[in-house]
Design a protein around this motif. Structure first.
Motif, short mmCIF file in Angstrom:
data_model
loop_
_atom_site.label_atom_id
_atom_site.label_comp_id
_atom_site.label_asym_id
_atom_site.label_seq_id
_atom_site.Cartn_x
_atom_site.Cartn_y
_atom_site.Cartn_z
N THR A 1 -101.13 26.20 -13.47
CA THR A 1 -99.84 26.80 -13.76
C THR A 1 -98.91 25.76 -14.34
O THR A 1 -98.73 24.68 -13.76
CB THR A 1 -99.23 27.41 -12.49
N ALA B 1 -103.45 31.43 -22.76
CA ALA B 1 -102.38 31.66 -21.78
C ALA B 1 -101.03 31.86 -22.44
O ALA B 1 -100.07 32.25 -21.77
CB ALA B 1 -102.31 30.49 -20.81
N GLY B 2 -100.91 31.56 -23.74
CA GLY B 2 -99.65 31.78 -24.44
C GLY B 2 -98.85 30.54 -24.71
O GLY B 2 -97.71 30.62 -25.19
N LEU B 3 -99.38 29.38 -24.43
CA LEU B 3 -98.66 28.13 -24.69
C LEU B 3 -98.66 27.82 -26.18
O LEU B 3 -99.62 28.13 -26.90
CB LEU B 3 -99.31 26.98 -23.91
N PHE C 1 -96.63 29.80 -17.29
CA PHE C 1 -97.90 30.22 -17.87
C PHE C 1 -99.03 29.76 -16.96
O PHE C 1 -99.00 28.66 -16.41
CB PHE C 1 -98.10 29.63 -19.27
N THR C 2 -100.03 30.62 -16.83
CA THR C 2 -101.21 30.29 -16.01
C THR C 2 -102.43 30.36 -16.89
O THR C 2 -102.70 31.40 -17.52
CB THR C 2 -101.34 31.25 -14.83
#
Length: 875
Positions: free
Chosen positions: A103, A66-68, A117-118
């Motif tokens: 989310t 998710a990009g975290l 971010f989800t």
């Protein structure tokens, strides 16, 4: 039911329900595991309760996809802001299923606004199988509140009026609340969340104060509390002042938000040290009070009750205390230590409720009269143990069946039958164990299933070696406690003054000693059997409490007849009688802890014990009488030995020198002391007075008269040569005045002058001394006066003889000449003269020894009279 009792029941029910609900809530949610995963490791900042910091991201996991990134700060989960100490991400993972989305709003360093971010949640990965010990420990930790809950509630419901029971229950509630809950807050249903957090805040915040207060005052004020009674309130007052408002605020808000606001508003550099000092100080002071009471308690009962629980409490609490100190020092959460470390410390706390339960049941530290009513209590415990055995048998059966099926697939059909056979064999083989445990249960729960014969045999064996009344009373108390479990035992025994004195047990000052002539005790002695004092109870049969023995007295009359004994609130009195039926002891028994009356079997046992004790008391009394007699004889022997030594000092210790006469004297007493007396008085240079007396009688009286005569003589003898008759008249007068009329003494006094070789003498009724001439016949110095001390008007004539060289003078008492042999023949003057003449050439001392030895050989058996001899040889 009184208003106070009803109020206590209401409070107890509310408290019990709240504690059960909280414990069930915690045990349920602590076991809830998420079914999804996101692949994040979260680190909470102690300075910011509104965000979660991402410590690490699992490679390839949903969070990375998710990009975290690590370092991101989560400020909202599914659009709900992060608030509090719980983990909202874990709560969401519990509620969601694989494929659902999560989310997260995060603040990223360098970004001007929060990013959203989800992540699509993945199924939870299967964990590696943990060792069985870790699985068992985890399951026990998940049931952490059970022991504290059961023991605390049972004690408080059985002792509603006891402050210590309430303190113990609240203390155990504090232990229950110390289990981690805040991290589970987001998972708890909203309807329970406010209650659970407020319960935790209330009891956890006061746990240190209650711990200190309980052990400072239970079972009696500790040495610390006696010196500093205000110290416990230093912890109690601030604890309640903080915890109660916070708990109410949390309950009203429905979550821990008020707690966080209070933490933020009170945050100062001193807050953390003060809180640590408060919590650690309360627990450490409580432990110190517990140990101090065990070692230096005010009474033996206080020390006994405290020692029962001291080791379980100290050993159970010390690991958690040490680990807490270590976590404070290292500034890390206790659960960040290795699992085995914190799990072992938590499991050790189970010793606290276990030791307290053991102390309550076995040692009655809270004096609970009965754990439950008789039937429910017995069936619950005994049948519960039987059920447990069957359950273990079934579990062993299924375990063996599964084991055989897994190891030997080809024999699956035989696995269940073999397992069943094994389980049945296990249950059957445990029958003996069940019987032994049943007996222990009977004794632990105060049933009267005792073995009277075994008790009597054991008591009979031990009473034989009881050395005194106190030791016997302690033996009786121990056997009665083991057999009947009374609430009170007081044992009285005769003091020899028509009174019964307390030998064992506790009684008020006025009941320490009671008269054996109390009307109730006189009737009890006449009947000679144990007596039930029926308690007054308006709910019982009205005729039941009216009887007093077979009479019609009410209990008030019975207690009046018992006088001071009524202060003991007796339920059964047992007389201890001797062979003549006289009351020599009394056993006072209070109500039984089982709340059952004393049965006929109990009374028969009590009568047998009383009979055994009566015989033992007679033996002890006889032994004491013998011991007193022996002691008196020892004292008399010691006194007689002192008298003998004193009397020996009265005989001449030095011989005044004479040029023309060699002389010697000795006295061999028939008893330790006697009435014969001889002396050598220094009348000046070359002058010596020879004295020999025989007091009528023997033993102490004769010895005292002899000392009196000697004192009279020595106080006046200086005038002997000038006026011997006057001297003896004066001695006779004093002796006559100082003695009874029947007392007298035969007496010989001879004053020898070295220059003239002349002996001036007076013989006052004494045996005539023998003057054995070297060249001539033997002369007898006959009496010149009657005995001393018999007549007030007394006169004395004198005689005079010369002692030439080689002459021998022998002055003796009748003990020498009247000594008899086995043929009843007396030694006589002839043997005395013959023996003396045979040894005359060797000197006075050899003649003296020769005569005494010859008399000793002549007589047989015990010496009948004192032997006193004075020998003088002219030279």
């Amino acid at each position: 039911m009184s208003l106070r009792r009803a109020s206590l029941w209401t409070v107890a029910v509310v408290f019990g329900a709240a504690t059960v609900l909280y414990s069930a809530t915690w045990m349920y949610y602590i076991r809830v595991e998420p079914t999804t995963r996101i692949g994040l490791q979260i680190r909470r900042s102690p300075d910011n309760f509104k965000m979660l910091e991402i410590a690490a991201v699992v490679p390839g996991g949903p969070a990375e996809q998710a990009g975290l990134r690590a370092g991101d700060q989560v400020v909202a989960v599914d659009r709900r802001p992060v608030r509090g100490l719980s983990d909202p991400i874990r709560a969401s993972l519990v509620r969601k299923r694989p494929g659902d989305t999560l989310t997260l709003d995060v603040k990223r360093p360098g970004a001007s606004a929060p990013l959203t971010f989800t992540a699509v949640l993945a199924p939870r990965q299967e964990e590696l199988a943990r060792p069985w010990a870790a699985r068992v420990a985890s399951e026990l930790l998940g049931s952490y509140p059970v022991l504290f809950l059961v023991v605390g509630l049972v004690v408080v419901f059985l002792r509603l009026d006891d402050r210590n029971a309430w303190l113990l229950a609240i203390l155990f509630a504090g232990f229950i609340a110390s289990a981690p809950l805040i991290m589970l807050e987001a998972m708890i249903h909203p309807a329970l969340r406010g209650f659970a957090v407020s319960y935790m805040v209330l009891f956890y915040a006061i746990s240190a104060a209650i711990f200190n207060y309980f052990f400072a005052t239970f079972p009696a004020p500790s040495p610390i509390d006696r010196k500093l009674p205000w110290l416990k309130w230093v912890f109690v007052i601030p604890g309640f002042a903080v915890s109660v408002p916070l708990a109410v605020s949390v309950l009203w808000a429905g979550d821990s938000h008020p707690l966080l606001i209070a933490a933020i508003k009170t945050r100062t550099p001193l807050t953390r040290p003060l809180v640590i000092a408060y919590v650690m100080g309360g627990f450490l002071l409580g432990l110190a009070s517990l140990v101090a009471n065990a070692a230096f308690g005010s009474t033996r009962t206080v020390r006994r009750k405290t020692r029962v629980i001291v080791w379980g409490t100290v050993v159970g609490f010390a690991p958690v205390l040490v680990l807490s100190v270590l976590s404070i020092y290292l500034r890390k959460d206790i659960y960040q230590f290795p699992f085995w470390m914190w799990a072992s410390a938590v499991l050790a706390t189970f010793l606290i409720p276990l030791s307290m339960a053991y102390a309550v049941v076995k040692h009655r530290v809270l004096e609970i009269p009965a754990l439950v009513k008789r039937s429910a209590r017995y069936l619950l415990v005994q049948r519960g143990f039987l059920f447990l055995m069957v359950l273990l048998g079934l579990a062993a059966t299924f375990w063996l069946a599964q084991y055989l099926a897994a190891r030997f697939p080809q024999g699956t059909k035989l696995a269940v039958p073999l397992g069943a056979i094994f389980g049945v064999a296990l249950v059957v083989s445990g029958a003996k164990l069940h019987e032994r445990v049943r007996q222990r249960i009977d004794r632990a729960f105060f049933r009267s299933a005792y073995d009277a014969r075994q008790i009597m045999e054991d008591l009979a064996a031990k009473t034989r070696v009881a050395k005194n009344r106190t030791e016997l009373a302690v033996l009786l108390e121990g056997h009665l406690q083991d057999a009947l479990h009374p609430t009170r035992v007081a044992i009285y025994m005769e003091t020899g003054k028509g009174e019964l004195g307390l030998q064992c047990g506790h009684a008020p000052h006025e009941a320490q000693t009671v008269s054996a002539d109390l009307p109730g005790l006189l009737e009890l002695r006449a009947r000679g059997q144990p007596w039930d004092v029926v308690p007054t109870d308006s709910t019982k049969d009205q005729e039941g409490f009216r009887r007093f023995w077979e009479g019609s007295f009410q209990r008030l009359d019975a207690l009046h007849l018992l006088g001071p004994l009524s202060a003991l609130d007796p339920e059964c009195l047992v007389p201890i009688s001797d062979r003549s039926g006289q009351l020599c002891g009394l056993v006072v028994l209070g109500a039984r802890r089982s709340e059952e009356p004393y049965s006929g079997e109990d009374k028969r046992l009590l009568a047998s014990i009383a009979s055994q004790a009566g015989a033992a008391l007679e033996n002890i009394a006889l032994a004491e009488e013998i011991a007193e007699r022996l002691q008196a004889e020892r004292r008399a022997a010691q006194e007689m030995e002192i008298a003998r030594q004193v009397q020996r000092k009265l005989f001449p210790q030095k011989l005044p020198p004479l040029a023309t006469l060699d002389y010697a004297g000795d006295c061999v007493q028939a008893r330790i002391v006697g009435g014969d007396y001889y002396d050598f008085l220094d009348l000046g240079v070359g002058r010596v007075g020879f004295v020999l007396a025989d007091i009528a009688g023997k033993g102490i009286s004769a010895a005292l008269l002899m000392a009196n005569l000697q004192a009279n003589l020595r106080s006046q003898y200086a005038v002997a040569l000038d006026d011997l008759s006057g001297l003896l008249r004066s001695v006779n007068k004093l002796f006559y005045e100082n003695t009874e009329p029947s007392h007298y003494a035969t007496f010989f006094f001879g004053a020898y002058d070295d220059a003239t070789r002349t002996l001036l003498y007076a013989n006052c009724g004494h045996n005539p001394p023998l003057l054995l001439r070297c060249h001539g016949p033997c002369e007898r110095l006959a009496a010149t006066a009657t005995v001393l001390g018999l007549f007030e008007d007394w006169e004395c004539a004198l005689g005079r003889v010369n002692i030439a060289p080689g002459d021998l003078l022998v002055v003796y008492t009748d003990g020498v000449t009247e000594a008899v042999n086995q043929n009843e023949e007396e030694f006589g003057e002839a043997r005395l003269a013959e023996t003396a003449m045979a040894a005359r050439t060797r000197g006075a001392e050899p003649v003296l020894r020769s005569v005494l030895d010859q008399v000793a050989r002549f007589t047989v058996g015990e010496q009948g009279d004192d032997l006193t001899l004075v020998v003088a040889c002219g030279r």
